[in-house]
Design a protein around this motif. Structure first.
Motif, short mmCIF file in Angstrom:
data_model
loop_
_atom_site.label_atom_id
_atom_site.label_comp_id
_atom_site.label_asym_id
_atom_site.label_seq_id
_atom_site.Cartn_x
_atom_site.Cartn_y
_atom_site.Cartn_z
N SER A 197 -1.08 -0.98 -7.19
CA SER A 197 -1.77 -1.68 -6.11
C SER A 197 -2.34 -3.01 -6.61
O SER A 197 -2.36 -3.99 -5.85
N ILE A 198 -2.75 -3.08 -7.88
CA ILE A 198 -3.20 -4.38 -8.40
C ILE A 198 -2.04 -5.37 -8.41
O ILE A 198 -2.14 -6.49 -7.89
N ALA A 199 -0.87 -4.92 -8.97
CA ALA A 199 0.28 -5.83 -9.04
C ALA A 199 0.72 -6.27 -7.66
O ALA A 199 1.02 -7.45 -7.43
N GLY A 200 0.75 -5.31 -6.72
CA GLY A 200 1.23 -5.62 -5.37
C GLY A 200 0.29 -6.54 -4.62
O GLY A 200 0.71 -7.54 -4.02
N PHE A 232 0.83 -1.20 0.00
CA PHE A 232 0.00 0.00 0.00
C PHE A 232 0.87 1.25 0.00
O PHE A 232 0.51 2.27 -0.61
N ALA A 233 2.02 1.17 0.69
CA ALA A 233 2.91 2.33 0.72
C ALA A 233 3.47 2.61 -0.67
O ALA A 233 3.56 3.76 -1.11
N VAL A 234 3.86 1.56 -1.39
CA VAL A 234 4.47 1.79 -2.70
C VAL A 234 3.41 2.23 -3.71
O VAL A 234 3.68 3.02 -4.61
N ALA A 235 2.16 1.76 -3.52
CA ALA A 235 1.09 2.19 -4.42
C ALA A 235 0.63 3.60 -4.10
O ALA A 235 0.06 4.27 -4.96
N GLY A 236 0.84 4.03 -2.87
CA GLY A 236 0.47 5.39 -2.50
C GLY A 236 -0.94 5.51 -1.98
O GLY A 236 -1.67 6.42 -2.34
#
Lengths: 125, 141, 531
Positions: free
Chosen positions: C441-444, C400-404
């Motif tokens: 966020s989909i990929a993660g 979630f952090a990397v997706a923002g």
């Protein structure tokens, strides 16, 4: 003189890029070596060519007695040669090891890290 | 390559080259020479001795691992930079110490010399490490 | 030309600094010199494996303190510089720290400290214990040197120091996959630094100096249009280093090859030095090139933003997928550079800090996943939620952090970037940044669902629990789970309390946009005022 050297630099780059586009690692390595020399020659040329004596201050003096060649490009080139040499040595050893271990000189057949027939990602959860 | 002549000559040649490399190292700064060229000469000496006598022999003769020698070089060179901390000057300022010897000659000790000695060790260590690695490989084949 | 006859009547221009240098100004040397000297000592002590870890940790702690003091000093008193060897700039090589470089250097040292702890959990499984600690220290010296130098050629040298150290780290252990990755990484990165060197040569030919502050002063007087070609060359070289879209192929080919801790350091630090160099060359050195290259940077940023997370979705190897997420972050930073306003650079700086911390943590967590599942192939993983729920929580937090997603750390930089885009009415960029968030966020979450959430591996009945999972050995729990957990906790708290990040990013962006301070610090403020 600068013009002639500029053409030579261009020739070096052309040869190097041709070799770097090859699939064979050994040719790429040669390309790396040639492009390194091309860059050094380029720095030498852009530093303005002068037919002057080497930039050495005689014993007992504080400044050169006559016009001297620009020492800065020489210092830059020396550094670049040293770095380029060490990296080239490293890449040479690496290529050799890769040849022994992977039995491949051709980059197309080096697919251990990125398998060619890698399966499709899971399509469902 | 591995002829009797070469094997007999190699130790003397290597010794001579190392002596010459020290000469080139100390000649540096004001005259052509210095740590890098000196180090290259010494590394070639080690490589030649390695071809003649075998890599194990060389590793025994060197006592320290070549990479450790390179580490010593980096350490000395960085140390040379820190000397100027004690005279309120920026990093890497050249400091000189002129010693009058008893017979009247002047001995110039300086941080650039220390730096150059560091460079010498880095080059000797790194290049001979690579050379010995490649030679070792050839022997085992 | 007149040739001076004797040195007696020769007027020598001043070349040396007259006054004394305060020992406090040495603060800028320590972040580079400490890891360097530490690496040298560790290389010499190669016969003493038991000394390596404690010594490296001590050195890194000291480096972190030095970086912190440098950062506080730069925040308080403006840019700090020192020119080597008592020469006056631009004759000597300058080190120069402003808010941006000091911030990046500080975060790098922090990341390295966490990773050196994590390395302890991996060393037991590798036979070759020697090499990690000195090379990691050398890498930090290269990264910090790159951030803190004020000289273009010196920047090249630090790039090469980084390159040598990362070569070494890549091939420790010598597995086939590492050799394969190292060949691609080595050739392409060496080529990138060669392009950089070509650009340096042309800069010297056009401007006659390589001191960054001096270039900033003299470039406005350069009338030749060739300066745009130089700017384009700098862009090519650093975009390759930063792995922006068409030049990114080396990154996913090599980052999954070495041990997870090494991957984590690479993902956290290496590409960001490229981004930093881009900001420096384009906004400090050749600011007039920005309008010229803006469209190109926008296109590259857009493609990187969209294609990177799509690449991540197409992977079956978890660590390769993360490599694509690193590239996605580069896309967001490029977007900040393309917008190019102070707000855009504000977003870039904060996003870089976020990306450094979060990507390192993600690789560390996936390293632990590999220890438990024995593979990084997501088709063979599954059921780790049951086996280790803390790891699962850490992973989803980081995703979630990397997706923002709010309120995590990655949300704030993305918000600033979107704001910067709206200010400039650049709605394309804004929508692509938001699309990147969705795709990331989909990929993660897809990775998370496959590795943690489902019960067993692919094709297995959901009632069957994945039996291949082994619990973490105690050493990996202490040295692996705890450092990674602390890093995730730090990221979480920093996301809840974003004011320090905002303050750091804002001062950094301001520093980049006010080169007068930087130039003034290098040359002495009075000297610049006179000109």
């Amino acid at each position: 003189m600068e013009i002639a050297l500029a053409f030579l630099v261009g020739l070096f780059f052309a040869v190097a890029i041709y070799l770097l586009l090859s699939r064979s690692l050994i040719r790429m390595l040669l390309g790396i070596a040639i492009i390194g020399n091309g860059v050094n020659l380029l720095i030498f040329t852009v530093g303005r060519l002068t037919r002057e004596v080497p930039p050495i201050v005689p014993d007992g003096e504080y400044a050169p007695l006559e016009q001297i060649a620009n020492p800065l490009p020489q210092a830059l080139i020396l550094t670049a040669i040293v770095i380029g040499f060490s990296l080239f040595a490293f890449l040479l050893v690496l290529t050799y090891r890769a040849y022994q271990e992977l039995d491949a000189d051709n980059t197309d057949t080096m697919r251990v890290a990125e398998p060619e027939d890698s399966p499709r990602p899971p399509l469902s959860y | 390559m591995n002829t009797v002549i070469f094997r007999t000559i190699a130790p003397f040649l290597a010794a001579l080259m190392i002596l010459f490399s020290v000469f080139v190292l100390l000649r540096g700064h004001n005259e052509p020479g210095g740590g890098f060229i000196g180090g290259l000469i010494a590394a070639s000496a080690i490589a030649i001795y390695g071809i003649a006598a075998g890599v194990n022999e060389v590793r025994k003769a060197l006592v320290f691992h070549p990479i450790a020698v390179a580490g010593l070089g980096v350490f000395l060179a960085t140390l040379a930079g820190f000397m100027s901390l004690f005279v309120d000057a920026p990093f890497l300022k050249g400091l000189w110490l002129f010693l009058e010897l008893s017979d009247g000659t002047e001995l110039a000790l300086s941080t650039p010399l220390l730096f150059d000695i560091g460079v010498y060790f880095v080059v000797v260590g790194a290049i001979s490490a690579i050379a010995l690695e490649l030679e070792e490989d050839e022997e085992t084949r | 030309m007149a040739v001076s006859s004797t040195p007696k009547n020769l007027e020598l221009p001043p070349a040396m600094i007259e006054g004394a240098t305060a020992a406090a100004d040495w603060l800028i040397v320590w972040p580079v010199a400490l890891p360097m000297i530490g690496a040298a000592i560790l290389v010499m002590a190669r016969k003493r494996p038991e000394w390596q870890a404690p010594f490296a940790f001590t050195i890194l702690l000291a480096t972190l303190v030095a970086n912190f003091m440098l950062y506080m000093r730069v925040q308080g008193e403006g840019p700090l510089t020192m020119t080597m060897g008592n020469w006056l700039p631009p004759y000597g090589i300058s080190l120069a720290a402003d808010s941006l470089s000091a911030l990046f250097s500080l975060v790098s040292a922090f990341i390295m400290l966490v990773v050196i702890l994590f390395v302890q959990s991996e060393i037991e499984v590798r036979e070759n214990k020697f090499g990690y600690h000195p090379l990691l220290l050398l890498l930090l010296a290269g990264v910090s040197g790159g951030f803190l130098t004020g000289d273009l050629f010196n920047l090249y040298v630090w790039f090469e120091v980084m390159l040598i150290a990362s070569f070494g780290l890549l091939i420790i252990g010598g597995r086939k996959i590492q050799l394969d990755g190292a060949v691609k990484y080595g050739f392409l990165n060496f080529l990138a630094t060669t392009f950089f060197l070509i650009a340096i040569g042309f800069t010297y030919g056009l401007v006659g100096t390589l001191n960054m502050a001096d270039i900033a002063l003299k470039v406005p007087q350069v009338e030749s249009g060739a300066i745009y070609a130089v700017a384009a060359l700098f862009f090519l070289a650093f975009a390759m280093k930063a792995a922006a879209f068409p030049l990114n192929s080396w990154l996913p080919a090599s980052y999954h090859a070495p041990d997870p801790a090494v991957s984590a350091v690479f993902a956290g630090l290496l590409t960001k030095v490229g981004v930093y160099a881009l900001v420096r060359t384009h906004l400090l050195l050749i600011p007039q090139s920005h309008a010229y290259l803006q469209l190109l940077i926008e296109i590259i940023a857009g493609f990187t933003l969209v294609l990177a997370p799509l690449g991540a979705m197409a992977q079956t190897n978890a660590r390769r997928a993360l490599g694509f997420l690193v590239i996605g972050g580069i896309g967001a930073m490029m977007a900040g550079l393309a917008i190019g306003t102070p707000t855009g650079i504000f977003g870039l700086a904060t996003y870089a800090v976020n990306s450094m911390l979060v990507m390192t943590a993600l690789y560390l967590v996936v390293g632990l996943v590999e220890r438990m599942g024995g593979t990084s192939d997501i088709r063979k993983l599954g059921g780790l939620y049951r086996a280790n729920s803390w790891l699962s929580i850490m992973f989803i937090t980081l995703v979630f952090a990397v997706a923002g997603l709010p309120p995590l750390l990655g949300f704030w930089p993305k918000m600033v970037l979107v704001q910067a885009g709206i200010e400039m009415s650049n709605y394309w960029m804004v929508s692509l940044i938001l699309l990147n968030s969705i795709l990331t966020s989909i990929a993660g979450t897809r990775l998370w669902a496959h590795i943690f959430w489902r019960d067993g591996r692919e094709g297995v009945n959901s009632e069957q629990i994945n039996t291949r999972i082994r619990p973490l050995p105690p050493r990996a729990k202490v040295w692996g789970l705890w450092p990674a957990g602390m890093l995730v906790a730090f990221i979480f708290v920093a996301g809840l309390v974003p004011q320090p990040l905002f303050k750091a990013g804002a001062t950094a962006a301001f520093a980049v946009y006010d080169p007068g301070e930087y130039v003034g610090a290098v040359f002495g403020r009075e000297a610049v005022a006179q000109e």
